[in-house]
Design a protein around this motif. Structure first.
Motif, PDB file in Angstrom:
ATOM      1  N   GLN A  46     -32.428 -18.130   7.001  1.00 39.43           N
ATOM      2  CA  GLN A  46     -32.622 -18.794   5.715  1.00 39.43           C
ATOM      3  C   GLN A  46     -33.829 -19.726   5.755  1.00 39.43           C
ATOM      4  O   GLN A  46     -34.667 -19.719   4.845  1.00 39.43           O
ATOM      5  CB  GLN A  46     -31.382 -19.588   5.329  1.00 39.43           C
ATOM      6  N   SER A  52     -40.077 -19.583  -5.669  1.00 39.22           N
ATOM      7  CA  SER A  52     -39.181 -20.703  -5.982  1.00 39.22           C
ATOM      8  C   SER A  52     -37.809 -20.267  -6.466  1.00 39.22           C
ATOM      9  O   SER A  52     -37.170 -20.968  -7.255  1.00 39.22           O
ATOM     10  CB  SER A  52     -39.822 -21.646  -7.024  1.00 39.22           C
ATOM     11  N   ILE A  92     -38.547 -18.673  -0.990  1.00 32.17           N
ATOM     12  CA  ILE A  92     -37.284 -18.265  -1.615  1.00 32.17           C
ATOM     13  C   ILE A  92     -36.157 -18.786  -0.744  1.00 32.17           C
ATOM     14  O   ILE A  92     -36.118 -18.513   0.452  1.00 32.17           O
ATOM     15  CB  ILE A  92     -37.191 -16.733  -1.734  1.00 32.17           C
ATOM     16  N   ASP A  93     -35.224 -19.551  -1.326  1.00 27.82           N
ATOM     17  CA  ASP A  93     -34.168 -20.179  -0.545  1.00 27.82           C
ATOM     18  C   ASP A  93     -32.814 -19.622  -0.977  1.00 27.82           C
ATOM     19  O   ASP A  93     -32.300 -19.974  -2.044  1.00 27.82           O
ATOM     20  CB  ASP A  93     -34.212 -21.699  -0.740  1.00 27.82           C
ATOM     21  N   THR A 147     -32.869 -20.652 -10.616  1.00 25.62           N
ATOM     22  CA  THR A 147     -31.947 -21.382  -9.762  1.00 25.62           C
ATOM     23  C   THR A 147     -30.513 -21.001 -10.108  1.00 25.62           C
ATOM     24  O   THR A 147     -30.122 -21.053 -11.276  1.00 25.62           O
ATOM     25  CB  THR A 147     -32.104 -22.904  -9.933  1.00 25.62           C
ATOM     26  N   SER A 170     -37.113 -17.744   5.904  1.00 24.48           N
ATOM     27  CA  SER A 170     -37.373 -17.074   4.627  1.00 24.48           C
ATOM     28  C   SER A 170     -37.885 -18.065   3.599  1.00 24.48           C
ATOM     29  O   SER A 170     -38.804 -17.764   2.820  1.00 24.48           O
ATOM     30  CB  SER A 170     -36.090 -16.404   4.110  1.00 24.48           C
ATOM     31  N   SER A 171     -37.302 -19.257   3.593  1.00 24.75           N
ATOM     32  CA  SER A 171     -37.763 -20.285   2.667  1.00 24.75           C
ATOM     33  C   SER A 171     -39.198 -20.702   2.974  1.00 24.75           C
ATOM     34  O   SER A 171     -40.024 -20.867   2.077  1.00 24.75           O
ATOM     35  CB  SER A 171     -36.837 -21.503   2.742  1.00 24.75           C
ATOM     36  N   GLU A 172     -39.512 -20.850   4.255  1.00 21.89           N
ATOM     37  CA  GLU A 172     -40.850 -21.261   4.656  1.00 21.89           C
ATOM     38  C   GLU A 172     -41.892 -20.186   4.378  1.00 21.89           C
ATOM     39  O   GLU A 172     -43.006 -20.465   3.936  1.00 21.89           O
ATOM     40  CB  GLU A 172     -40.860 -21.616   6.145  1.00 21.89           C
ATOM     41  N   HIS A 182     -28.921 -19.165   0.373  1.00 21.75           N
ATOM     42  CA  HIS A 182     -27.943 -19.512   1.403  1.00 21.75           C
ATOM     43  C   HIS A 182     -27.360 -18.230   2.002  1.00 21.75           C
ATOM     44  O   HIS A 182     -27.059 -17.276   1.269  1.00 21.75           O
ATOM     45  CB  HIS A 182     -26.825 -20.374   0.810  1.00 21.75           C
ATOM     46  N   VAL A 219     -33.900 -20.069  -5.942  1.00 20.40           N
ATOM     47  CA  VAL A 219     -32.874 -20.782  -5.181  1.00 20.40           C
ATOM     48  C   VAL A 219     -31.512 -20.211  -5.552  1.00 20.40           C
ATOM     49  O   VAL A 219     -31.154 -20.151  -6.733  1.00 20.40           O
ATOM     50  CB  VAL A 219     -32.896 -22.299  -5.467  1.00 20.40           C
ATOM     51  N   HIS A 274     -32.322 -11.790   3.730  1.00 26.08           N
ATOM     52  CA  HIS A 274     -31.028 -12.383   3.396  1.00 26.08           C
ATOM     53  C   HIS A 274     -29.883 -11.449   3.757  1.00 26.08           C
ATOM     54  O   HIS A 274     -28.825 -11.914   4.219  1.00 26.08           O
ATOM     55  CB  HIS A 274     -30.948 -12.716   1.910  1.00 26.08           C
TER      56      HIS A 274
END
Length: 269
Positions: free
Chosen positions: A138, A166, A147-148, A186, A141-143, A150, A168, A119
């Motif tokens: 992004q 997980s 972890i997502d 989140t 990294s999510s895949e 922005h 976000v 990130h």
């Protein structure tokens, strides 16, 4: 070599310790020799090791490891603060995570640390107005890490994300220095508004597993958010909030909740 290593310890004690631990790891488990050499011992500094590790993890058929490594090297060369923040993240993880026994573990094995470093490069790209490339970081990294974050989100130093699955973090979120959070946290919005719409997390905050902090609200410095809470209103500094929706249940219980990592409410609330 001994003189060089002694100078290195003075200049960069974090990297020097990682090198020492890497050599120990190879002696203890020779089967990891290739991994440790390619990831750590082959590199002259932490910056290059970070570039290698992140590019290796994020590469796919659409973007090669070599291209990603050049991008990461460019980012670290242009902004030394990226690697300084990584050093603080490594130290924070070692000090706060009881499952972390060596400085090299976050660099080699911990996806929370690796995702944060990816990130940091994505955020650098975003600030350079290379937004599509930032979105690629992004996405990957999510895949890869689950972890997502922005690429526009602003994240401080000394971040420890335990387990990390997980997570976000939304576009206009701000995370201060020395923050600790656990899995399934989140930091999100509350609707379709396009302006400043995500939480602002103060320094030294501890956010428990599964907690949701929603909207353009502030969580004050050195506060605690209990596991599973849904925070919809401002949280004053040095307090503990819990519940759905979250309510103030007492003081934070210590000066630095993110370092103490005490998630129990009784006795310290």
């Amino acid at each position: 070599m001994a003189e060089t290593r002694a100078k290195l310890r003075e200049i960069d004690p974090v990297w020097a310790r990682i090198l020492t631990e890497a050599e120990d790891a190879v002696r203890e488990e020779p089967l990891l020799g290739g991994l440790v050499h390619y990831s750590i011992l082959h590199h002259p500094n932490l910056e290059r090791a970070l570039s290698y590790r992140v590019s290796l993890k994020l590469a796919n058929g659409e973007m090669s490891e070599q291209i990603l490594r050049e991008i990461c090297d460019e980012a670290h060369g242009a902004d030394p603060d990226l690697a300084m923040a990584a050093r603080a993240d490594i130290t924070a993880t070692y000090e706060r995570d009881p499952a972390c026994h060596r400085f090299l573990q976050p660099l080699l094995f911990f996806k929370g640390f690796q995702a944060i470093q990816a990130h940091r490069v994505a955020h650098w790209l975003w600030k350079q107005d290379r937004k599509d490339l930032a979105y690629f970081f992004q996405m990957r990294s999510s895949e890869v890490f689950g972890i997502d974050i922005h690429p526009a989100a602003r994240i401080g130093r000394g971040i420890m994300i335990d387990h990390a699955h997980s997570i976000v973090i939304g576009e206009t979120a701000v995370v201060g220095d020395n923050v600790s959070m656990l899995h399934s946290v989140t930091l999100g919005g509350t609707g379709k508004e396009e302006e400043d719409r995500h939480p602002k997390i103060g320094n030294g905050v501890l956010i428990g597993a599964g907690a949701k902090v929603l909207g353009n609200i502030s969580v004050g410095h050195c506060s605690r958010v209990a596991a599973g809470s849904v925070v919809l209103e401002e949280v004053p500094p040095c307090t503990t909030v819990a519940g759905v929706p979250a309510r103030i249940v007492g003081k934070a219980g210590c000066d630095q909740p993110s370092i103490e990592m005490d998630q129990l409410l009784h006795g310290k609330a």
